[in-house]
Design a protein around this motif. Structure first.
Motif, PDB file in Angstrom:
ATOM      1  N   GLY A 199       0.272  -1.271  -0.469  1.00  0.00           N
ATOM      2  CA  GLY A 199      -0.230   0.541  -0.069  1.00  0.00           C
ATOM      3  C   GLY A 199       0.955   1.112  -0.262  1.00  0.00           C
ATOM      4  O   GLY A 199       0.019   2.686  -0.517  1.00  0.00           O
ATOM      5  N   GLN A 200       2.625   1.709   0.446  1.00  0.00           N
ATOM      6  CA  GLN A 200       3.349   2.366   0.365  1.00  0.00           C
ATOM      7  C   GLN A 200       3.989   2.003  -0.884  1.00  0.00           C
ATOM      8  O   GLN A 200       4.788   3.262  -0.765  1.00  0.00           O
ATOM      9  N   LYS A 201       4.787   0.788  -0.529  1.00  0.00           N
ATOM     10  CA  LYS A 201       5.296   0.667  -1.383  1.00  0.00           C
ATOM     11  C   LYS A 201       5.488  -0.167  -2.512  1.00  0.00           C
ATOM     12  O   LYS A 201       4.922  -1.597  -1.645  1.00  0.00           O
ATOM     13  N   LYS A 202       6.010  -0.566  -3.335  1.00  0.00           N
ATOM     14  CA  LYS A 202       6.032  -2.448  -4.599  1.00  0.00           C
ATOM     15  C   LYS A 202       7.797  -2.648  -4.496  1.00  0.00           C
ATOM     16  O   LYS A 202       8.238  -2.014  -4.835  1.00  0.00           O
ATOM     17  N   HIS A 203       7.873  -3.724  -3.732  1.00  0.00           N
ATOM     18  CA  HIS A 203       9.344  -4.292  -3.535  1.00  0.00           C
ATOM     19  C   HIS A 203       8.680  -5.489  -4.543  1.00  0.00           C
ATOM     20  O   HIS A 203       8.220  -6.295  -4.077  1.00  0.00           O
ATOM     21  N   GLU A 204      10.144  -4.995  -6.054  1.00  0.00           N
ATOM     22  CA  GLU A 204      10.288  -6.132  -6.431  1.00  0.00           C
ATOM     23  C   GLU A 204      11.586  -6.914  -6.333  1.00  0.00           C
ATOM     24  O   GLU A 204      12.868  -6.520  -6.380  1.00  0.00           O
TER      25      GLU A 204
ATOM     26  N   ALA B  24      17.731 -12.095   6.064  1.00  0.00           N
ATOM     27  CA  ALA B  24      17.164 -11.526   6.556  1.00  0.00           C
ATOM     28  C   ALA B  24      15.660 -10.848   6.596  1.00  0.00           C
ATOM     29  O   ALA B  24      15.126 -10.611   6.745  1.00  0.00           O
ATOM     30  N   ASP B  25      16.028  -9.763   5.466  1.00  0.00           N
ATOM     31  CA  ASP B  25      15.197  -8.637   4.837  1.00  0.00           C
ATOM     32  C   ASP B  25      14.113  -9.781   4.587  1.00  0.00           C
ATOM     33  O   ASP B  25      13.280  -8.619   4.106  1.00  0.00           O
ATOM     34  N   TYR B  26      14.316 -10.429   3.514  1.00  0.00           N
ATOM     35  CA  TYR B  26      13.291 -11.290   2.996  1.00  0.00           C
ATOM     36  C   TYR B  26      12.399 -11.776   3.881  1.00  0.00           C
ATOM     37  O   TYR B  26      11.151 -11.460   3.465  1.00  0.00           O
ATOM     38  N   GLU B  27      13.502 -12.303   5.083  1.00  0.00           N
ATOM     39  CA  GLU B  27      12.180 -12.740   6.098  1.00  0.00           C
ATOM     40  C   GLU B  27      11.696 -11.821   6.691  1.00  0.00           C
ATOM     41  O   GLU B  27      10.445 -12.092   7.162  1.00  0.00           O
TER      42      GLU B  27
ATOM     43  N   ALA C  36       7.127 -10.812   7.046  1.00  0.00           N
ATOM     44  CA  ALA C  36       6.602 -11.274   7.701  1.00  0.00           C
ATOM     45  C   ALA C  36       5.487 -10.250   7.065  1.00  0.00           C
ATOM     46  O   ALA C  36       4.343 -10.674   8.176  1.00  0.00           O
ATOM     47  N   LYS C  37       4.755  -9.399   7.401  1.00  0.00           N
ATOM     48  CA  LYS C  37       4.044  -7.935   6.633  1.00  0.00           C
ATOM     49  C   LYS C  37       2.766  -9.344   6.356  1.00  0.00           C
ATOM     50  O   LYS C  37       1.800  -8.625   6.618  1.00  0.00           O
ATOM     51  N   THR C  38       3.037 -10.128   5.992  1.00  0.00           N
ATOM     52  CA  THR C  38       1.830 -11.216   5.103  1.00  0.00           C
ATOM     53  C   THR C  38       1.482 -12.124   6.315  1.00  0.00           C
ATOM     54  O   THR C  38       0.672 -12.941   6.129  1.00  0.00           O
ATOM     55  N   MET C  39       2.082 -11.904   6.984  1.00  0.00           N
ATOM     56  CA  MET C  39       1.374 -12.912   8.414  1.00  0.00           C
ATOM     57  C   MET C  39       1.463 -12.644   9.552  1.00  0.00           C
ATOM     58  O   MET C  39       0.289 -10.991  10.074  1.00  0.00           O
ATOM     59  N   LEU C  40       0.254 -13.367  10.171  1.00  0.00           N
ATOM     60  CA  LEU C  40      -0.742 -13.440  11.487  1.00  0.00           C
ATOM     61  C   LEU C  40       0.040 -14.549  12.516  1.00  0.00           C
ATOM     62  O   LEU C  40      -0.621 -15.769  11.987  1.00  0.00           O
TER      63      LEU C  40
END
Length: 245
Positions: A100-105, A137-140, A144-148
């Motif tokens: 919603g704020q940035k697209k990570h490609e 670590a950056d990828y994880e 993590a943004k998609t997890m609860l």
């Protein structure tokens, strides 16, 4: 089972191969996408819903768009994956996470070997047409943004056979419900999985007192060939979610 990110999804998100050359197509957004009508909460006779093409191995040009929503985040997150290459026993995908704020490609490479299937082999950022190695670590942290993550999984409440409609295909799946704790609240978690769906798990939800804390669902799934004329940037799986609403 206390991790809700469509559990198989994280392990399936692998792309990026040291041997794989940077493809030079323009960024491609899926066109004429087949909407995924996911109705996992209604029990039906799975024998009446054959799997059709949805259960075939992923090939170059196949894509899927997931959406993660609920009160755990301020805005929905979309995650698009598109197969761009196969390299022996590895699958190469272009991945876009839009928070919603940035697209990570990203370009991710995952193992397709039987003994290590789904294992992430490498991850790279796509920055201005270049591939830049990305620390694990950056990828994880990004995923993590998609997890609860529930505090505890207290009991399995039951399971049932359901059908999931993906475009003109219908696949049999299994819905399982759990009683969990999230932030000290009693909640119910439901997951939908299918061995017939090659992208991973199909759907997931956590709800407490009528509040949808977390929902993971498929927006669309389909196939689109890359453009015939190459340009100067890698082919990235765009996630233009507005097109699918």
């Amino acid at each position: 089972m206390n991790r809700i990110l469509l559990s198989a999804l994280v392990s399936m998100l692998a792309v990026g191969c040291g041997k794989a050359a940077v493809q030079t197509h323009a960024a491609v957004a899926p066109e004429n996408a087949a909407p995924a009508v996911v109705e996992p909460w209604a029990s039906v006779d799975a024998d009446k819903a054959p799997a059709k093409d949805a259960d075939k191995p992923r090939e170059v040009g196949d894509y899927v768009v997931y959406r993660f929503s609920g009160s755990f985040q301020k805005a929905p997150i979309t995650l698009t994956e598109r197969v761009v290459a196969r390299d022996k026993d590895a699958l190469v995908l272009d991945v876009v996470l839009d928070d919603g704020q940035k697209k990570h490609e990203l370009r991710v490479r995952t193992s397709e070997a039987q003994a290590t299937q789904g294992e992430i082999l490498s991850v790279e950022r796509i920055e201005k047409g270049n591939l830049v190695p990305m620390p694990a670590a950056d990828y994880e942290a990004l995923m993590a943004k998609t997890m609860l993550i529930a505090d505890s999984n207290e009991a399995e409440l039951g399971s049932e056979e359901v059908t999931v409609a993906l475009g003109d295909a219908k696949i049999p799946a299994k819905q399982t419900s759990f009683r969990v704790k999230v932030g000290g609240r009693d909640a119910t978690m439901r997951t939908v999985v299918s061995e017939k769906f090659p992208w991973g798990d199909v759907a997931g939800e956590i709800a407490a007192d009528g509040d949808i804390l977390y929902r993971a669902e498929i927006v669309t799934v389909g196939h689109q060939e890359a453009p015939a004329k190459p340009t100067t940037t890698p082919a990235v799986a765009e996630s233009d979610y507005d097109d699918y609403e």
